[in-house]
Structures are given as C-alpha cells and as structure tokens.
Design a protein around this motif. Structure first.
Motif, mmCIF file in Angstrom:
data_model
loop_
_atom_site.group_PDB
_atom_site.id
_atom_site.type_symbol
_atom_site.label_atom_id
_atom_site.label_comp_id
_atom_site.label_asym_id
_atom_site.label_seq_id
_atom_site.Cartn_x
_atom_site.Cartn_y
_atom_site.Cartn_z
ATOM 1 N N MET A 41 0.843 -1.198 0.000
ATOM 2 C CA MET A 41 0.000 0.000 0.000
ATOM 3 C C MET A 41 0.879 1.248 0.000
ATOM 4 O O MET A 41 1.006 1.945 1.017
ATOM 5 C CB MET A 41 -0.924 -0.016 1.224
ATOM 6 C CG MET A 41 -1.965 -1.119 1.203
ATOM 7 S SD MET A 41 -2.995 -1.158 2.695
ATOM 8 C CE MET A 41 -1.846 -1.912 3.861
ATOM 9 N N PRO A 42 1.509 1.542 -1.132
ATOM 10 C CA PRO A 42 2.367 2.730 -1.190
ATOM 11 C C PRO A 42 1.599 4.019 -0.908
ATOM 12 O O PRO A 42 2.199 5.019 -0.498
ATOM 13 C CB PRO A 42 2.912 2.704 -2.619
ATOM 14 C CG PRO A 42 1.989 1.818 -3.393
ATOM 15 C CD PRO A 42 1.492 0.814 -2.409
ATOM 16 N N GLU A 43 0.274 3.991 -1.107
ATOM 17 C CA GLU A 43 -0.542 5.170 -0.804
ATOM 18 C C GLU A 43 -0.423 5.567 0.658
ATOM 19 O O GLU A 43 -0.547 6.742 1.016
ATOM 20 C CB GLU A 43 -2.014 4.897 -1.145
ATOM 21 C CG GLU A 43 -2.282 4.557 -2.598
ATOM 22 C CD GLU A 43 -2.223 3.063 -2.867
ATOM 23 O OE1 GLU A 43 -2.739 2.639 -3.918
ATOM 24 O OE2 GLU A 43 -1.663 2.311 -2.039
ATOM 25 N N TRP A 44 -0.212 4.573 1.544
ATOM 26 C CA TRP A 44 -0.031 4.825 2.977
ATOM 27 C C TRP A 44 1.437 4.715 3.382
ATOM 28 O O TRP A 44 1.737 4.646 4.576
ATOM 29 C CB TRP A 44 -0.856 3.830 3.802
ATOM 30 C CG TRP A 44 -2.333 3.933 3.634
ATOM 31 C CD1 TRP A 44 -3.177 2.966 3.174
ATOM 32 C CD2 TRP A 44 -3.172 5.054 3.963
ATOM 33 N NE1 TRP A 44 -4.474 3.412 3.181
ATOM 34 C CE2 TRP A 44 -4.503 4.694 3.661
ATOM 35 C CE3 TRP A 44 -2.919 6.333 4.475
ATOM 36 C CZ2 TRP A 44 -5.589 5.556 3.860
ATOM 37 C CZ3 TRP A 44 -3.996 7.201 4.662
ATOM 38 C CH2 TRP A 44 -5.301 6.806 4.351
ATOM 39 N N LYS A 45 2.317 4.634 2.387
ATOM 40 C CA LYS A 45 3.747 4.398 2.652
ATOM 41 C C LYS A 45 3.957 3.091 3.420
ATOM 42 O O LYS A 45 4.809 2.995 4.317
ATOM 43 C CB LYS A 45 4.370 5.580 3.401
ATOM 44 C CG LYS A 45 4.392 6.876 2.581
ATOM 45 C CD LYS A 45 5.077 7.999 3.334
ATOM 46 C CE LYS A 45 5.290 9.225 2.450
ATOM 47 N NZ LYS A 45 4.057 9.737 1.828
ATOM 48 N N LEU A 46 3.186 2.092 3.061
ATOM 49 C CA LEU A 46 3.288 0.760 3.663
ATOM 50 C C LEU A 46 3.603 -0.242 2.557
ATOM 51 O O LEU A 46 2.726 -0.660 1.793
ATOM 52 C CB LEU A 46 1.980 0.376 4.365
ATOM 53 C CG LEU A 46 1.575 1.206 5.589
ATOM 54 C CD1 LEU A 46 0.166 0.847 6.032
ATOM 55 C CD2 LEU A 46 2.558 0.981 6.733
ATOM 56 N N VAL A 47 4.870 -0.598 2.438
ATOM 57 C CA VAL A 47 5.308 -1.556 1.428
ATOM 58 C C VAL A 47 6.170 -2.603 2.122
ATOM 59 O O VAL A 47 7.137 -2.280 2.817
ATOM 60 C CB VAL A 47 6.096 -0.877 0.296
ATOM 61 C CG1 VAL A 47 6.580 -1.915 -0.710
ATOM 62 C CG2 VAL A 47 5.237 0.179 -0.398
ATOM 63 N N THR A 107 -1.616 10.201 6.394
ATOM 64 C CA THR A 107 -1.109 10.807 5.177
ATOM 65 C C THR A 107 -0.978 12.311 5.361
ATOM 66 O O THR A 107 -1.666 12.904 6.206
ATOM 67 C CB THR A 107 -2.042 10.519 3.987
ATOM 68 O OG1 THR A 107 -1.508 11.138 2.803
ATOM 69 C CG2 THR A 107 -3.436 11.091 4.240
ATOM 70 N N SER A 108 -0.112 12.895 4.546
ATOM 71 C CA SER A 108 0.009 14.358 4.551
ATOM 72 C C SER A 108 -0.904 14.989 3.508
ATOM 73 O O SER A 108 -1.038 16.210 3.450
ATOM 74 C CB SER A 108 1.465 14.759 4.270
ATOM 75 O OG SER A 108 1.884 14.236 3.016
ATOM 76 N N ILE A 186 -6.291 8.687 -1.899
ATOM 77 C CA ILE A 186 -6.018 9.102 -0.529
ATOM 78 C C ILE A 186 -6.674 10.438 -0.225
ATOM 79 O O ILE A 186 -7.194 10.656 0.877
ATOM 80 C CB ILE A 186 -4.493 9.168 -0.271
ATOM 81 C CG1 ILE A 186 -3.895 7.763 -0.363
ATOM 82 C CG2 ILE A 186 -4.206 9.760 1.098
ATOM 83 C CD1 ILE A 186 -4.436 6.774 0.656
ATOM 84 N N ALA A 187 -6.679 11.356 -1.191
ATOM 85 C CA ALA A 187 -7.352 12.638 -0.978
ATOM 86 C C ALA A 187 -8.847 12.424 -0.761
ATOM 87 O O ALA A 187 -9.452 13.063 0.115
ATOM 88 C CB ALA A 187 -7.108 13.567 -2.164
ATOM 89 N N ASP A 188 -9.452 11.523 -1.542
ATOM 90 C CA ASP A 188 -10.883 11.244 -1.355
ATOM 91 C C ASP A 188 -11.145 10.567 -0.014
ATOM 92 O O ASP A 188 -12.140 10.863 0.666
ATOM 93 C CB ASP A 188 -11.404 10.372 -2.505
ATOM 94 C CG ASP A 188 -11.589 11.159 -3.796
ATOM 95 O OD1 ASP A 188 -11.579 12.405 -3.741
ATOM 96 O OD2 ASP A 188 -11.756 10.531 -4.855
ATOM 97 N N PHE A 189 -10.258 9.661 0.386
ATOM 98 C CA PHE A 189 -10.380 9.015 1.693
ATOM 99 C C PHE A 189 -10.320 10.069 2.794
ATOM 100 O O PHE A 189 -11.104 10.049 3.752
ATOM 101 C CB PHE A 189 -9.253 7.996 1.859
ATOM 102 C CG PHE A 189 -9.426 7.036 3.002
ATOM 103 C CD1 PHE A 189 -10.013 5.803 2.799
ATOM 104 C CD2 PHE A 189 -8.988 7.359 4.284
ATOM 105 C CE1 PHE A 189 -10.171 4.900 3.849
ATOM 106 C CE2 PHE A 189 -9.137 6.472 5.331
ATOM 107 C CZ PHE A 189 -9.735 5.234 5.119
ATOM 108 N N THR A 190 -9.391 11.015 2.644
ATOM 109 C CA THR A 190 -9.228 12.077 3.637
ATOM 110 C C THR A 190 -10.441 13.003 3.670
ATOM 111 O O THR A 190 -10.825 13.486 4.746
ATOM 112 C CB THR A 190 -7.952 12.883 3.341
ATOM 113 O OG1 THR A 190 -6.833 11.989 3.334
ATOM 114 C CG2 THR A 190 -7.713 13.957 4.377
ATOM 115 N N THR A 191 -11.052 13.252 2.519
ATOM 116 C CA THR A 191 -12.265 14.080 2.482
ATOM 117 C C THR A 191 -13.352 13.467 3.359
ATOM 118 O O THR A 191 -13.977 14.162 4.177
ATOM 119 C CB THR A 191 -12.773 14.231 1.036
ATOM 120 O OG1 THR A 191 -11.799 14.920 0.258
ATOM 121 C CG2 THR A 191 -14.081 15.009 0.996
ATOM 122 N N ILE A 192 -13.576 12.165 3.215
ATOM 123 C CA ILE A 192 -14.585 11.484 4.035
ATOM 124 C C ILE A 192 -14.169 11.493 5.501
ATOM 125 O O ILE A 192 -14.968 11.795 6.395
ATOM 126 C CB ILE A 192 -14.797 10.031 3.559
ATOM 127 C CG1 ILE A 192 -15.261 10.005 2.103
ATOM 128 C CG2 ILE A 192 -15.804 9.306 4.455
ATOM 129 C CD1 ILE A 192 -15.292 8.609 1.495
#
Length: 304
Positions: A41-47, A107-108, A186-192
């Motif tokens: 999950m590179p979106e969360w910096k988890l690889v 995330t930032s 990730i931006a959409d996840f953060t919006t919610i």
C-alpha cells in the motif's frame, strides 16, 4: 528455527487491503509474534520487504469468517510457521476500537473541505452499476432525499460520479447540491475522514474512512449488501457507536437484477425507514440463533 510469519496476499482495492493489514495485526497481537509481510500500500507508505519463497507449514485464511484465536495459537505454539491472509475478514468483532489503526493509516495529503453544515454523500458507481456483485448495489435516490431532509444539511456529493445514466439522473434529481471532483484515492479518503456528517455508500472504502474518522459526528449507514450482517459473511454494523444512524434498505437479489430496470428502481424505490436500537439488537440476536428476552427479571437459579 525459522521466524514465524503472517503473510498477506493482497486482494482487491485499497480498502480491502487495509482490512487485510488489520487482520494481520490482530493475529500478531494475539500470538505475540509473527513478522507481517506481503502488504503493498504505497498510498499509505506501507510496502512490505521482499517475501522469500521457501517451504513453510502454513494455513490460509479465506473470505471473511476466521478463527483468529486458533490461527494465533497455531503460530504461537509452532504448529504453523505461517498464517496466510488471503481473505479480508470484514467483521467488527475482530477489530474492536478504531483507535489502534488511526496512526497506521496516516497521510500528509489533504482532501476537500466540507463544512459542518454540509452533508457529505459518497457515491459508489463504476463496476457495481451492472449489479454483478451480490454485496454491492447503488443507493436509491429516496435514501439520499430522506437523510437530507432529516438532517437539514446542504448536500455535497463525491465519489464515482461520471457520465453514466445513474450519475446523470443523480445530478438531475439534486441540481442544487455541490459535486466534488474525483481526486487521488487518498485525498478522497481524507475528504470522508475529515467530514462531520457523512452518508456512506455500500463500500468498504467509505466505511473505513468514516470509521477511522476523529471528526465525524454523524454517520448515516444503509444496512444493505456488504453492510447487512444477514449476508452471514460480513459484520460491519458498529452497534453502540453513537455516531451512527442505521437505515433499512432492501437491495434486489441477484436473480431479480437480471430483469430489473435499474434506473427506474433508483428513481422510484421508496425510503424504508430508520432502524432503531431494538431493531439492531434483534438482528444480532437472530444471527446468534437466539431470541430476545424483554423481561428484566432474569434468574440465574437452576431449576429445582
């Protein structure tokens, strides 16, 4: 002696893989051991570090229903070297509180700002508009209308809103609403995750974003498909969490969908009501194969 492992086999989109990671963490916590590998999950910096292929004594967890305590015992006792998380385990009893997972998925990236007097409504569209998946189906417009009327908040729609017939009809039905453009996942996840008032689509993505939120005050959840524990696979009703209001919603069964005029259903299916605490309680009692006892005078004495 080789190091014990909890190996994730990533399946599905980001939210599904987040559930897999949460399951792996639960096994690790219960076993007190086990190196977690395989996540991506590179979106969360988890690889994950590379997974070495070698003979292992392993057991595979598939779909949603697992015996996590037994899996942890096999790892802890050395009966197995590896627990393979192939499924998703979308069941509330496995996870408890969202608090331990909030720091894991950080995330930032910022999302779109949604005001406290607005109602963020997530739309799941794309592939599920065909009705092919028995746990997923778009929401009827009456559901949105009723939640908007009940809350008195200004609607803001986001998600998979495109040029398809459902999206066009949605814009026509709610012409005064605000519509957010699709951004990164990730931006959409953060919006919610950052909104105070959220209406969930039937999707693991919107469910996780709202459940992990520290900002959400009111979460409106349709008890249908993936969210309906009567499917006897998933169990995603956060009973006891005061942020949630649950709504009855009947999805067409897979056979009925073959003959269904989908757009007519979306535009005319009536609102079915709110599920009160007693409705939710009885639902869980039914799943256990028990019956609800209403009397408060319950004796613990054995019969003479």
């Amino acid at each position: 002696m080789s190091e014990s492992e909890i190996l994730i086999q990533p399946h599905g989109r980001l939210a599904n893989q987040m559930f897999q990671m949460m399951i792996a963490l639960q096994i690790q916590k219960r076993a007190g051991k086990g190196r977690i590998l395989g996540y991506d999950m590179p979106e969360w910096k988890l690889v994950s570090p590379p997974v070495q292929k070698r003979p292992r004594r392993a057991v595979v967890l598939r779909n949603h229903i697992f015996d996590l305590d037994n899996a942890a015992f096999m790892l802890k006792s050395g009966l197995m070297d590896t627990i393979i998380v192939n499924g998703w385990g979308m069941r509330m009893p496995y996870f408890g509180s969202p608090v331990p997972y909030r720091n894991l998925f950080q995330t930032s990236q910022s999302g779109d700002a949604v005001a406290d007097d607005e109602l963020l409504i997530h739309i799941r569209g794309e592939d599920i508009l065909s009705g092919w998946h028995h746990h997923y189906f778009p929401m009827p417009f009456s559901f949105y209308e009723e939640v908007i009327n009940l809350t008195g908040l200004r609607p803001v729609f986001m998600g998979q809103i495109g040029a398809d017939n459902y999206s066009v009809a949605l814009r026509r039905r709610f012409p005064e609403a605000r519509y957010l453009p699709l951004r990164t996942i990730i931006a959409d996840f953060t919006t919610i995750r950052s909104a105070a008032n959220v209406v969930l689509s039937v999707s693991s993505f919107s469910w996780l974003a709202a459940w992990l939120s520290q900002k959400a005050v009111n979460i409106h959840l349709p008890v249908a498909g993936l969210f309906d524990p009567m499917n006897r696979e998933t169990s995603l009703l956060p009973a006891g969490d005061s942020r949630y209001t649950f709504y009855k919603l009947s999805m067409p069964d897979p056979e009925a969908r073959k003959r269904l005029n989908f757009m007519e259903w979306a535009e005319t299916h009536p609102f079915e009501g709110i599920l009160e605490a007693d409705n939710i309680r009885q639902l869980f009692v039914s799943l256990m194969g028990g019956r609800q006892i209403r009397s408060t005078n319950v004796s613990n004495r054995s019969p003479s």
